[in-house]
Scaffold this motif. Structure first.
Motif, PDB file in Angstrom:
ATOM      1  N   LEU A 234     -66.422  77.649  63.154  1.00 40.90           N
ATOM      2  CA  LEU A 234     -67.143  76.829  64.107  1.00 40.90           C
ATOM      3  C   LEU A 234     -67.580  75.505  63.497  1.00 40.90           C
ATOM      4  N   LYS A 235     -67.704  75.462  62.174  1.00 40.08           N
ATOM      5  CA  LYS A 235     -68.073  74.235  61.494  1.00 40.08           C
ATOM      6  C   LYS A 235     -66.818  73.420  61.182  1.00 40.08           C
ATOM      7  N   GLN A 236     -66.926  72.117  61.298  1.00 40.92           N
ATOM      8  CA  GLN A 236     -65.809  71.268  60.914  1.00 40.92           C
ATOM      9  C   GLN A 236     -65.712  71.221  59.402  1.00 40.92           C
ATOM     10  N   GLN A 237     -64.558  71.563  58.885  1.00 42.66           N
ATOM     11  CA  GLN A 237     -64.370  71.559  57.448  1.00 42.66           C
ATOM     12  C   GLN A 237     -64.015  70.154  56.967  1.00 42.66           C
ATOM     13  N   PHE A 238     -64.436  69.873  55.754  1.00 41.73           N
ATOM     14  CA  PHE A 238     -64.031  68.641  55.095  1.00 41.73           C
ATOM     15  C   PHE A 238     -62.624  68.836  54.535  1.00 41.73           C
ATOM     16  N   THR A 239     -61.799  67.846  54.685  1.00 40.38           N
ATOM     17  CA  THR A 239     -60.498  67.846  54.014  1.00 40.38           C
ATOM     18  C   THR A 239     -60.428  66.621  53.105  1.00 40.38           C
ATOM     19  N   PHE A 240     -59.641  66.747  52.044  1.00 42.68           N
ATOM     20  CA  PHE A 240     -59.656  65.752  50.973  1.00 42.68           C
ATOM     21  C   PHE A 240     -58.238  65.290  50.635  1.00 42.68           C
ATOM     22  N   SER A 241     -58.160  64.074  50.160  1.00 47.64           N
ATOM     23  CA  SER A 241     -56.896  63.524  49.660  1.00 47.64           C
ATOM     24  C   SER A 241     -57.176  62.760  48.372  1.00 47.64           C
ATOM     25  N   LEU A 242     -56.280  62.912  47.412  1.00 48.99           N
ATOM     26  CA  LEU A 242     -56.401  62.186  46.155  1.00 48.99           C
ATOM     27  C   LEU A 242     -56.178  60.694  46.384  1.00 48.99           C
ATOM     28  N   LEU A 243     -56.955  59.871  45.667  1.00 51.69           N
ATOM     29  CA  LEU A 243     -56.731  58.428  45.658  1.00 51.69           C
ATOM     30  C   LEU A 243     -56.102  58.066  44.309  1.00 51.69           C
ATOM     31  N   PRO A 244     -54.777  58.219  44.186  1.00 50.85           N
ATOM     32  CA  PRO A 244     -54.135  58.051  42.871  1.00 50.85           C
ATOM     33  C   PRO A 244     -54.181  56.633  42.337  1.00 50.85           C
ATOM     34  N   SER A 245     -54.382  55.657  43.217  1.00 53.01           N
ATOM     35  CA  SER A 245     -54.380  54.263  42.760  1.00 53.01           C
ATOM     36  C   SER A 245     -55.750  53.806  42.285  1.00 53.01           C
TER      37      SER A 245
ATOM     38  N   THR B 156     -60.668  60.963  48.781  1.00 50.53           N
ATOM     39  CA  THR B 156     -61.260  60.563  50.048  1.00 50.53           C
ATOM     40  C   THR B 156     -61.440  61.810  50.914  1.00 50.53           C
ATOM     41  N   PHE B 157     -62.372  61.747  51.875  1.00 45.98           N
ATOM     42  CA  PHE B 157     -62.592  62.893  52.765  1.00 45.98           C
ATOM     43  C   PHE B 157     -62.739  62.396  54.205  1.00 45.98           C
ATOM     44  N   ASP B 158     -62.693  63.315  55.158  1.00 44.33           N
ATOM     45  CA  ASP B 158     -62.476  62.933  56.544  1.00 44.33           C
ATOM     46  C   ASP B 158     -63.661  63.108  57.486  1.00 44.33           C
ATOM     47  N   GLN B 159     -64.762  63.693  57.038  1.00 48.48           N
ATOM     48  CA  GLN B 159     -65.903  63.946  57.916  1.00 48.48           C
ATOM     49  C   GLN B 159     -67.115  63.151  57.454  1.00 48.48           C
ATOM     50  N   LEU B 160     -68.062  62.965  58.359  1.00 48.28           N
ATOM     51  CA  LEU B 160     -69.336  62.370  57.964  1.00 48.28           C
ATOM     52  C   LEU B 160     -70.033  63.280  56.959  1.00 48.28           C
ATOM     53  N   PHE B 161     -70.565  62.667  55.918  1.00 48.86           N
ATOM     54  CA  PHE B 161     -71.282  63.454  54.912  1.00 48.86           C
ATOM     55  C   PHE B 161     -72.777  63.236  55.041  1.00 48.86           C
ATOM     56  N   HIS B 162     -73.520  64.348  55.032  1.00 48.37           N
ATOM     57  CA  HIS B 162     -74.972  64.317  54.960  1.00 48.37           C
ATOM     58  C   HIS B 162     -75.393  65.260  53.835  1.00 48.37           C
ATOM     59  N   PRO B 163     -76.403  64.886  53.048  1.00 46.95           N
ATOM     60  CA  PRO B 163     -76.805  65.731  51.914  1.00 46.95           C
ATOM     61  C   PRO B 163     -77.115  67.173  52.282  1.00 46.95           C
ATOM     62  N   TYR B 164     -77.618  67.417  53.502  1.00 48.97           N
ATOM     63  CA  TYR B 164     -77.932  68.798  53.872  1.00 48.97           C
ATOM     64  C   TYR B 164     -76.676  69.659  53.980  1.00 48.97           C
ATOM     65  N   ARG B 165     -75.505  69.031  54.043  1.00 52.82           N
ATOM     66  CA  ARG B 165     -74.244  69.775  54.095  1.00 52.82           C
ATOM     67  C   ARG B 165     -73.568  69.837  52.728  1.00 52.82           C
ATOM     68  N   LYS B 166     -74.357  69.688  51.680  1.00 56.68           N
ATOM     69  CA  LYS B 166     -73.779  69.633  50.333  1.00 56.68           C
ATOM     70  C   LYS B 166     -72.980  70.880  49.983  1.00 56.68           C
ATOM     71  N   HIS B 167     -73.457  72.058  50.383  1.00 55.52           N
ATOM     72  CA  HIS B 167     -72.738  73.288  50.034  1.00 55.52           C
ATOM     73  C   HIS B 167     -71.432  73.416  50.807  1.00 55.52           C
ATOM     74  N   ASP B 168     -71.443  73.037  52.087  1.00 49.90           N
ATOM     75  CA  ASP B 168     -70.190  73.014  52.845  1.00 49.90           C
ATOM     76  C   ASP B 168     -69.203  72.050  52.203  1.00 49.90           C
ATOM     77  N   PHE B 169     -69.704  70.892  51.815  1.00 50.48           N
ATOM     78  CA  PHE B 169     -68.844  69.858  51.230  1.00 50.48           C
ATOM     79  C   PHE B 169     -68.176  70.366  49.958  1.00 50.48           C
ATOM     80  N   VAL B 170     -68.961  70.938  49.057  1.00 50.57           N
ATOM     81  CA  VAL B 170     -68.411  71.388  47.775  1.00 50.57           C
ATOM     82  C   VAL B 170     -67.523  72.611  47.959  1.00 50.57           C
ATOM     83  N   SER B 171     -67.913  73.532  48.834  1.00 50.08           N
ATOM     84  CA  SER B 171     -67.076  74.702  49.103  1.00 50.08           C
ATOM     85  C   SER B 171     -65.720  74.281  49.640  1.00 50.08           C
ATOM     86  N   ASP B 172     -65.727  73.356  50.601  1.00 55.89           N
ATOM     87  CA  ASP B 172     -64.464  72.869  51.157  1.00 55.89           C
ATOM     88  C   ASP B 172     -63.656  72.114  50.104  1.00 55.89           C
TER      89      ASP B 172
END
Length: 272
Positions: A16-27, A57-73
Motif C-alpha cells: 500500500l505504500k509507494q516504494q522508493f526506486t533508485f538508479s545509479l548516477l555513474p557520471s 537518484t530516487f523517484d519519490q518525495l523524501f521526508h525524514p519520517y520515512r527514513k526507514h522506508d527509504f533505507v529498506s527500499d
C-alpha cells in the motif's frame, strides 16, 4: 531503531505504500576523490582505496519520517544491489549483492554551513599558535596527542570544548573519522590537513540553499547513518563492528539524489 523487512503475510500491507526506486548516477564525480592532495592524505592515513562515494537518484518525495522506508527500499532495489560498492573479506571491491533482512537507521544532525565549529580548538591548549597539535604522554600510544584525547576520552579536560550538541553534527563526525583514519594511519602533526579534508568532503556531499529574501544559507540534506543485516548478522558496511566502518546516506530531497559515503577500516588499498 531496527527495521525488519516484511514477511510474506505482510507484503500486501507493505504494498500500500509507494516504494522508493533508485538508479545509479555513474557520471557523478566527487571532487574530493579526484583531488591529488586529498588522495595523498588518504594514503598517509591508511584510508586510500577504502573510502568511496557514490550517487544514486530516487523517484519519490523524501521526508525524514520515512527514513526507514527509504533505507529498506534502498537495500532491496536491484540497481543498488548490483552497483553499491563494498570491500569483501578478501579486501576486494565488489557489488553488494546481499539479501538484507533488517536495517538500522539513525538521523544525524546536519546544520552547519561553516567551519566555525572548530574554532575552540585554537584556544584550548589542543593546538600551538602555529597550528601544531600538542603532544602528550600515553601509556599505550607513543603518538597520542591532545586532539585524540578530545576526540576519544570523555573525561579529558578538553572533551567538552566542542559542545555535546556540536559533537553529534555530521561535520564533526566526519572530522573525527578523518582524524582517526585507518589501521596503519600516520597521524598529522598539524591540524590543517584534517580541517581542509573535512571541509572538502562535507562540501561535496551536503547540499545547501540560500533564501532569496534573507540571503541566509541553510542545509537541505538529511544525513542517515545506516547498517544492514542479513540472515547471518551484520553485513553492511562490514561484518565487524568498528567505529571506522561507517556508511552515511546523504539525501538531497530537492534533487532527489542520495550520496553514499562508505569506509571500511583496514590497511590502505590502491584499487577501487
Amino acid at each position: 531503531m531496527v527495521t525488519y523487512f516484511p514477511s510474506n503475510m505482510a507484503v500486501g500491507e507493505q504494498a500500500l505504500k509507494q516504494q522508493f526506486t533508485f538508479s545509479l548516477l555513474p557520471s557523478k564525480v566527487f571532487a574530493f576523490t579526484q583531488d591529488r592532495q586529498t588522495t595523498e592524505f588518504f594514503m598517509k592515513w591508511s584510508m586510500l582505496g577504502r573510502i568511496s562515494a557514490q550517487a544514486f537518484t530516487f523517484d519519490q518525495l523524501f521526508h525524514p519520517y520515512r527514513k526507514h522506508d527509504f533505507v529498506s527500499d534502498f537495500f532491496r532495489d536491484p540497481n543498488v544491489i548490483s552497483n553499491l560498492k563494498v570491500i569483501d573479506p578478501l579486501e576486494l571491491w565488489k557489488p553488494f549483492e546481499r539479501d538484507v533482512a533488517s536495517v538500522n537507521v539513525e538521523i544525524i544532525p546536519c546544520t552547519k554551513v561553516s567551519m566555525d565549529i572548530f574554532d575552540p580548538l585554537y584556544n584550548s591548549g589542543i593546538l600551538h599558535p602555529n597550528g601544531h597539535i600538542v603532544k602528550c604522554l600515553h601509556e599505550h600510544y607513543t603518538d597520542f596527542d591532545e586532539l585524540k584525547k578530545m576526540l576519544l576520552i570523555e573525561d579529558s579536560e578538553n572533551y567538552e570544548i566542542i559542545s555535546l550538541e556540536n559533537r553529534v553534527e555530521f561535520l564533526f563526525r566526519l572530522f573525527k573519522h578523518i582524524c582517526l583514519g585507518g589501521e596503519l594511519c600516520q597521524y598529522e602533526d598539524v591540524i590543517g590537513p584534517y580541517i581542509e579534508t573535512t571541509r572538502l568532503i562535507y562540501k561535496d556531499l551536503v547540499s545547501v540553499r540560500k533564501d532569496p529574501d534573507t540571503k541566509e544559507i541553510t542545509v537541505v540534506s538529511t544525513v542517515l547513518k545506516v547498517t544492514a543485516c542479513d540472515q547471518s548478522g551484520l553485513c553492511y558496511p562490514s561484518r565487524t563492528r568498528e567505529e571506522q566502518n561507517f556508511v552515511y546516506l546523504i539525501v538531497d530531497p530537492l534533487k532527489r539524489h542520495v550520496h553514499v559515503l562508505y569506509h571500511s577500516f583496514g590497511v590502505g588499498l590502491f584499487k577501487t
